[in-house]
Write a protein that holds these residues in place. Structure first.
Motif, PDB file in Angstrom:
ATOM      1  N   UNK A 118       6.618   2.233  59.304  1.00  0.00           N
ATOM      2  CA  UNK A 118       7.591   2.873  60.195  1.00  0.00           C
ATOM      3  C   UNK A 118       7.780   4.340  59.838  1.00  0.00           C
ATOM      4  N   UNK A 119       7.961   4.619  58.531  1.00  0.00           N
ATOM      5  CA  UNK A 119       8.159   6.010  58.116  1.00  0.00           C
ATOM      6  C   UNK A 119       6.896   6.829  58.336  1.00  0.00           C
ATOM      7  N   UNK A 120       5.730   6.239  58.119  1.00  0.00           N
ATOM      8  CA  UNK A 120       4.475   6.950  58.370  1.00  0.00           C
ATOM      9  C   UNK A 120       4.353   7.290  59.851  1.00  0.00           C
ATOM     10  N   UNK A 121       4.736   6.351  60.722  1.00  0.00           N
ATOM     11  CA  UNK A 121       4.688   6.603  62.164  1.00  0.00           C
ATOM     12  C   UNK A 121       5.616   7.743  62.538  1.00  0.00           C
ATOM     13  N   UNK A 122       6.818   7.764  61.962  1.00  0.00           N
ATOM     14  CA  UNK A 122       7.759   8.852  62.239  1.00  0.00           C
ATOM     15  C   UNK A 122       7.220  10.184  61.751  1.00  0.00           C
ATOM     16  N   UNK A 123       6.590  10.177  60.587  1.00  0.00           N
ATOM     17  CA  UNK A 123       6.024  11.408  60.032  1.00  0.00           C
ATOM     18  C   UNK A 123       4.936  11.963  60.937  1.00  0.00           C
ATOM     19  N   UNK A 124       4.172  11.077  61.549  1.00  0.00           N
ATOM     20  CA  UNK A 124       3.037  11.470  62.384  1.00  0.00           C
ATOM     21  C   UNK A 124       3.410  11.623  63.858  1.00  0.00           C
ATOM     22  N   UNK A 125       4.669  11.294  64.193  1.00  0.00           N
ATOM     23  CA  UNK A 125       5.107  11.300  65.594  1.00  0.00           C
ATOM     24  C   UNK A 125       4.234  10.350  66.422  1.00  0.00           C
ATOM     25  N   UNK A 126       3.945   9.201  65.835  1.00  0.00           N
ATOM     26  CA  UNK A 126       3.195   8.148  66.509  1.00  0.00           C
ATOM     27  C   UNK A 126       4.095   6.931  66.687  1.00  0.00           C
ATOM     28  N   UNK A 183     -13.584   8.332  61.835  1.00  0.00           N
ATOM     29  CA  UNK A 183     -12.696   9.176  62.630  1.00  0.00           C
ATOM     30  C   UNK A 183     -11.806   9.948  61.658  1.00  0.00           C
ATOM     31  N   UNK A 184     -11.936  11.287  61.644  1.00  0.00           N
ATOM     32  CA  UNK A 184     -11.159  12.091  60.707  1.00  0.00           C
ATOM     33  C   UNK A 184      -9.652  11.970  60.946  1.00  0.00           C
ATOM     34  N   UNK A 185      -9.279  11.612  62.189  1.00  0.00           N
ATOM     35  CA  UNK A 185      -7.849  11.413  62.447  1.00  0.00           C
ATOM     36  C   UNK A 185      -7.294  10.264  61.610  1.00  0.00           C
ATOM     37  N   UNK A 186      -8.163   9.325  61.260  1.00  0.00           N
ATOM     38  CA  UNK A 186      -7.709   8.211  60.426  1.00  0.00           C
ATOM     39  C   UNK A 186      -7.311   8.685  59.029  1.00  0.00           C
ATOM     40  N   UNK A 187      -7.931   9.767  58.572  1.00  0.00           N
ATOM     41  CA  UNK A 187      -7.557  10.307  57.263  1.00  0.00           C
ATOM     42  C   UNK A 187      -6.120  10.804  57.276  1.00  0.00           C
ATOM     43  N   UNK A 188      -5.690  11.401  58.394  1.00  0.00           N
ATOM     44  CA  UNK A 188      -4.315  11.873  58.505  1.00  0.00           C
ATOM     45  C   UNK A 188      -3.354  10.688  58.446  1.00  0.00           C
ATOM     46  N   UNK A 189      -3.701   9.616  59.148  1.00  0.00           N
ATOM     47  CA  UNK A 189      -2.877   8.409  59.114  1.00  0.00           C
ATOM     48  C   UNK A 189      -2.875   7.809  57.713  1.00  0.00           C
ATOM     49  N   UNK A 190      -4.038   7.764  57.095  1.00  0.00           N
ATOM     50  CA  UNK A 190      -4.132   7.217  55.738  1.00  0.00           C
ATOM     51  C   UNK A 190      -3.269   8.015  54.776  1.00  0.00           C
ATOM     52  N   UNK A 191      -3.304   9.325  54.885  1.00  0.00           N
ATOM     53  CA  UNK A 191      -2.489  10.183  54.014  1.00  0.00           C
ATOM     54  C   UNK A 191      -1.010   9.852  54.176  1.00  0.00           C
TER      55      UNK A 191
END
Length: 301
Positions: A24-32, A7-15
């Motif tokens: 937590x900060x990754x979730x905030x960055x992604x608005x997830x 799933x290419x969306x996982x690459x965005x999360x991985x980045x």
């Protein structure tokens, strides 16, 4: 691993996880939500066969595999953004874009402020986010985590890799500065004045001051009584004192009337101020980034 199952969306999360090293900060960055980001991390760990992030005390740190993935993941996402998602042209009057830039407070006054004046109001969908320089500036450029950084060229020589492009933006020189009623006002700045009068020294957070090197080369140790981590505050610390200091001329000229200081011609050699803008060469052909660089060059004195 079957690429069709990725799933290419996982690459965005991985980045985001690789950049932030914090769920937590990754979730905030992604608005997830944090649970959704944690679930994505679990999927990534299973997919890649590596924990990617492991606990070290109270914090998470990247595994060697996680470290090795930072640049390839950014490269893949950058290619997708520029060649598939981004439009072939950039119209600043209609297209939306947020640019992240970093510079010293000095450059903020002499370069970034005119840039804001040029862009603000004319391009309502273009947003400039200005940040302060940090010790991570070179790493952020190399990983394409920031659009543009302005650095002294002598520092960039040892910090910025060949993967980055650049353009000269600051050509200035250092001059002396004193309060308008100082005994030296109206004259020049002799070298011995730096030991006769209390000296206001520029002390950047990274501890590297090019002026200190020049003064050491001239064989003088100033009588430092005050230090400042910001150039922009230095002129306003002079009033009512016998302090002497050295600041970039263009900054001094802009702030002298408000700060009540006079600029003095130094009687000793100081290296010129030379700073360039740096960005990842991946952005060279990006129409929006090219437009940003054109606006920057247009406001140079």
């Amino acid at each position: 691993m079957n690429l069709g199952q990725v799933d290419l969306n996982l690459l965005v999360v991985l980045d985001a996880l690789l950049r932030e090293q914090n769920v937590t900060r990754a979730a905030e960055r992604l608005h997830m939500s944090q649970p959704a980001t944690s679930t994505a991390l679990a999927r990534l760990r299973k997919l890649l066969g590596d924990p990617l992030l492991v606990k070290q005390g109270r914090y998470l740190r990247l595994t060697p595999r996680g470290e090795a993935l930072i640049e390839p993941v950014r490269e893949v996402l950058g290619t997708i953004e520029q060649h598939i998602i981004a439009p072939p042209d950039f119209d600043p009057a209609h297209d939306e874009r947020t640019f992240n830039l970093a510079s010293s407070d000095y450059v903020g006054v002499v370069i970034m402020r005119p840039l804001l004046g040029r862009v603000n109001g004319l391009m309502p969908n273009v947003r400039l986010e200005m940040g302060a320089l940090s010790g991570d500036a070179a790493r952020m450029i190399e990983r394409d985590e920031i659009d543009l950084v302005i650095l002294p060229e002598v520092l960039a020589e040892s910090m910025v890799s060949s993967s980055c492009s650049s353009a000269p933006v600051v050509r200035d020189r250092y001059v002396g500065a004193v309060w308008s009623q100082h005994p030296l006002a109206g004259g020049s700045l002799p070298l011995e004045a730096l030991t006769r009068y209390p000296y206001l020294a520029y002390a950047p957070p990274n501890g590297c001051s090019l002026m200190d090197e020049d003064l050491e080369r001239a064989g003088v140790t100033p009588r430092v009584e005050v230090t400042s981590v910001n150039f922009i505050t230095m002129p306003f610390l002079m009033a009512g004192t016998d302090l002497v200091t050295i600041i970039p001329e263009s900054l001094g000229e802009q702030l002298a009337p408000a700060a009540g200081i006079e600029l003095l011609e130094p009687e000793f050699p100081l290296r010129p101020v030379r700073e360039s803008a740096y960005w990842h060469s991946r952005r060279d052909a990006d129409p929006a980034h090219r437009w940003l660089r054109e606006q920057l060059l247009a406001v140079l004195p």
